[in-house]
Design a protein around this motif. Structure first.
Motif, PDB file in Angstrom:
ATOM      1  N   VAL A 146       0.623  -1.386   0.027  1.00 11.56           N
ATOM      2  CA  VAL A 146      -0.394  -0.121  -0.262  1.00 11.56           C
ATOM      3  C   VAL A 146       0.858   1.241  -0.064  1.00 11.56           C
ATOM      4  O   VAL A 146       0.523   2.176  -0.751  1.00 11.56           O
ATOM      5  N   ASN A 185       2.745   1.778  -3.833  1.00  9.65           N
ATOM      6  CA  ASN A 185       1.936   1.591  -4.931  1.00  9.65           C
ATOM      7  C   ASN A 185       0.105   2.028  -4.393  1.00  9.65           C
ATOM      8  O   ASN A 185      -0.803   2.239  -5.567  1.00  9.65           O
ATOM      9  N   GLY A 186      -0.118   2.416  -3.444  1.00  6.20           N
ATOM     10  CA  GLY A 186      -1.335   2.726  -2.812  1.00  6.20           C
ATOM     11  C   GLY A 186      -2.767   2.085  -3.047  1.00  6.20           C
ATOM     12  O   GLY A 186      -1.645   0.476  -3.006  1.00  6.20           O
ATOM     13  N   TYR A 187      -3.496   1.306  -2.914  1.00  7.10           N
ATOM     14  CA  TYR A 187      -4.923   1.015  -2.825  1.00  7.10           C
ATOM     15  C   TYR A 187      -5.017   0.141  -4.189  1.00  7.10           C
ATOM     16  O   TYR A 187      -4.829   1.244  -5.345  1.00  7.10           O
ATOM     17  N   PRO A 225      -4.784   3.555   6.637  1.00  6.97           N
ATOM     18  CA  PRO A 225      -3.623   4.075   5.609  1.00  6.97           C
ATOM     19  C   PRO A 225      -2.890   4.304   6.588  1.00  6.97           C
ATOM     20  O   PRO A 225      -1.267   4.646   6.193  1.00  6.97           O
ATOM     21  N   ALA A 258       1.535   5.355   5.107  1.00  6.92           N
ATOM     22  CA  ALA A 258       1.418   6.777   5.433  1.00  6.92           C
ATOM     23  C   ALA A 258       3.068   6.912   5.528  1.00  6.92           C
ATOM     24  O   ALA A 258       3.885   8.102   5.363  1.00  6.92           O
ATOM     25  N   ARG A 286       5.852   5.448   3.653  1.00 10.47           N
ATOM     26  CA  ARG A 286       5.848   6.158   2.386  1.00 10.47           C
ATOM     27  C   ARG A 286       6.668   7.519   3.137  1.00 10.47           C
ATOM     28  O   ARG A 286       7.702   7.490   1.701  1.00 10.47           O
ATOM     29  N   TYR A 324     -12.305   6.074   7.092  1.00 10.62           N
ATOM     30  CA  TYR A 324     -11.540   5.331   6.077  1.00 10.62           C
ATOM     31  C   TYR A 324     -12.802   4.187   5.857  1.00 10.62           C
ATOM     32  O   TYR A 324     -12.901   3.922   4.455  1.00 10.62           O
ATOM     33  N   ARG A 382     -14.945   4.105  -2.586  1.00  6.45           N
ATOM     34  CA  ARG A 382     -14.199   3.359  -4.355  1.00  6.45           C
ATOM     35  C   ARG A 382     -14.456   2.116  -4.891  1.00  6.45           C
ATOM     36  O   ARG A 382     -14.592   2.009  -5.160  1.00  6.45           O
TER      37      ARG A 382
END
Length: 398
Positions: free
Chosen positions: A77, A80-82, A101, A105, A108, A256, A263
């Motif tokens: 995650v 590349n993100g979700y 997240p 975060a 990253r 979230y 999404r």
């Protein structure tokens, strides 16, 4: 005590009776230093034992701590993100939307500004958060039962049976740090701080629901008591900071859940994702089925362990722990037991319920011998370390 300066004094000048923030933080750190030292020593024992066992088995200890099980999902995650999913042979789907997240975060962010990769950043976050959690746990214990209890409480949390997870790139230490300091803020009537920390916890793990409940129930009881005492006039004004903190508390968790819903285009998509991972709420049916499916020695041992857990909860109630602390601990235990998820993860899920260790911490201090208390803690630390090495090297489930 002399009165503080008048409002006309230059704002940069500190209140004579209130040291600057850095000074207060340094003083608080000095008070907590014994707890942090003992906690660090316990975790170092765990790491040394694991490192030796991994070397003897020809395995990479650092890899096992930073890039295994859920750690890999968090790092994916972060990178590349979700959007990553795995389709199982039975047609089930595991989505990375099950993972909250905040840890990715932070991983990253650290990887961007330091030479560390995502795996190293995850370990750094976990280890730093472990120290912050021990500090918060000490602060809660010290406020309730004295500094020595706080020190022992932090040490016991570091020697928890599945404390090896505290040394992995997982979310348990980060969540526990936020929860402990949020509870401490409630105990010291800093409700807005408590709400903000709770909101951050809600971006870390779904079990933040226990912390949200603790803040909400505590505030509700406070308001009901005042109403019954006939002090309802101006109640909202008097408790506006408390009410604001309670409103802020669930925002991280809700944000979230709403993000996943938007999404995926379904209002309850987050709960569907968790169900695909086998983490739906079944009221304890899966736990009962698991116990009944064991051979009788295992069934007896597990029932004994659950009885001991119930005894700890009873002792917490009898100890008259403050309402927010008690509600939080019980809620974490209940959430951990009523889900349908893999049984081996449940001791890990209960690890943030550090108030369960307050009765043992107080009992240890009643030995009236520092040497005896230290010996018990040392044996517990070694046993936890051995169990962690056994589990991490693949010898069995936690």
């Amino acid at each position: 005590m002399p009165p503080g300066p008048s409002p006309q004094v230059t704002p940069a000048r500190p209140h004579p009776d209130r040291p600057p923030v850095p000074g207060r933080a340094a003083a608080a750190l000095a008070v907590a230093a014994p707890a942090l030292g003992v906690y660090a020593a316990v975790r170092i024992v765990g790491l040394v034992v694991f490192w030796a066992a991994a070397s003897a088995a020809g395995k990479d200890a650092l890899h096992l701590l930073s890039e295994r099980w859920d750690s890999v999902w968090y790092q994916r995650v972060a990178e590349n993100g979700y959007g990553y999913t795995v389709t199982l042979p039975d047609g089930g789907v595991h989505s990375d939307l099950a993972f909250f997240p905040l840890l990715p975060a932070l991983e990253r962010g650290l990887a961007e500004v330091t030479p560390l990769g995502l795996a190293g950043a995850g370990l750094l976050v976990a280890w730093a958060a472990g120290l912050l959690a021990a500090w918060g746990i000490f602060s809660v214990g010290a406020r309730l039962y004295g500094r020595r209890t706080g020190v022992v409480l932090a040490a016991l949390w570091g020697a928890y049976p599945t404390a090896f997870v505290q040394s992995m790139a997982y979310t348990e230490t980060l969540f526990t740090a936020l929860a402990a300091w949020s509870l401490y803020a409630v105990l010291t009537r800093r409700w807005i701080v408590a709400g903000v920390l709770c909101a951050l916890a809600g971006l870390t793990r779904p079990s933040a629901a226990a912390l949200i409940a603790a803040l909400a129930i505590t505030s509700a009881v406070t308001l009901v008591r005042e109403c019954r005492a006939g002090a309802s006039d101006g109640m909202v004004r008097r408790h506006r900071r408390m009410l604001l903190g309670v409103v802020v508390a669930p925002l991280g968790w809700l944000a979230y859940v709403v993000f996943v819903a938007v999404r995926e285009g379904r209002p309850f998509a987050y709960f569907d994702v968790q169900a695909q991972w086998g983490n739906s709420i079944d009221g304890g049916a899966a736990l009962a089925s698991f116990i009944l499916g064991l051979p009788w020695p295992g069934m007896l041992g597990l029932c004994t362990a659950l009885a001991a857990l119930g005894r700890l909860v009873f002792l917490c109630v009898r100890q008259r722990q403050p309402l927010p602390v008690l509600v939080y601990a019980i809620a974490v235990v209940v959430i951990s037991l009523i889900g349908s998820g893999y049984f081996g993860s449940r001791p890990r899920l209960m690890m943030p319920a550090f108030p369960l260790l307050l009765p043992p911490a107080v009992a240890l201090l009643r030995l009236r011998s520092t040497a005896r208390s230290a010996a018990v803690l040392a044996v517990t630390a070694v046993a936890s370390a051995a169990y962690g090495a056994w589990t991490l090297l693949g010898s069995g489930p936690p």
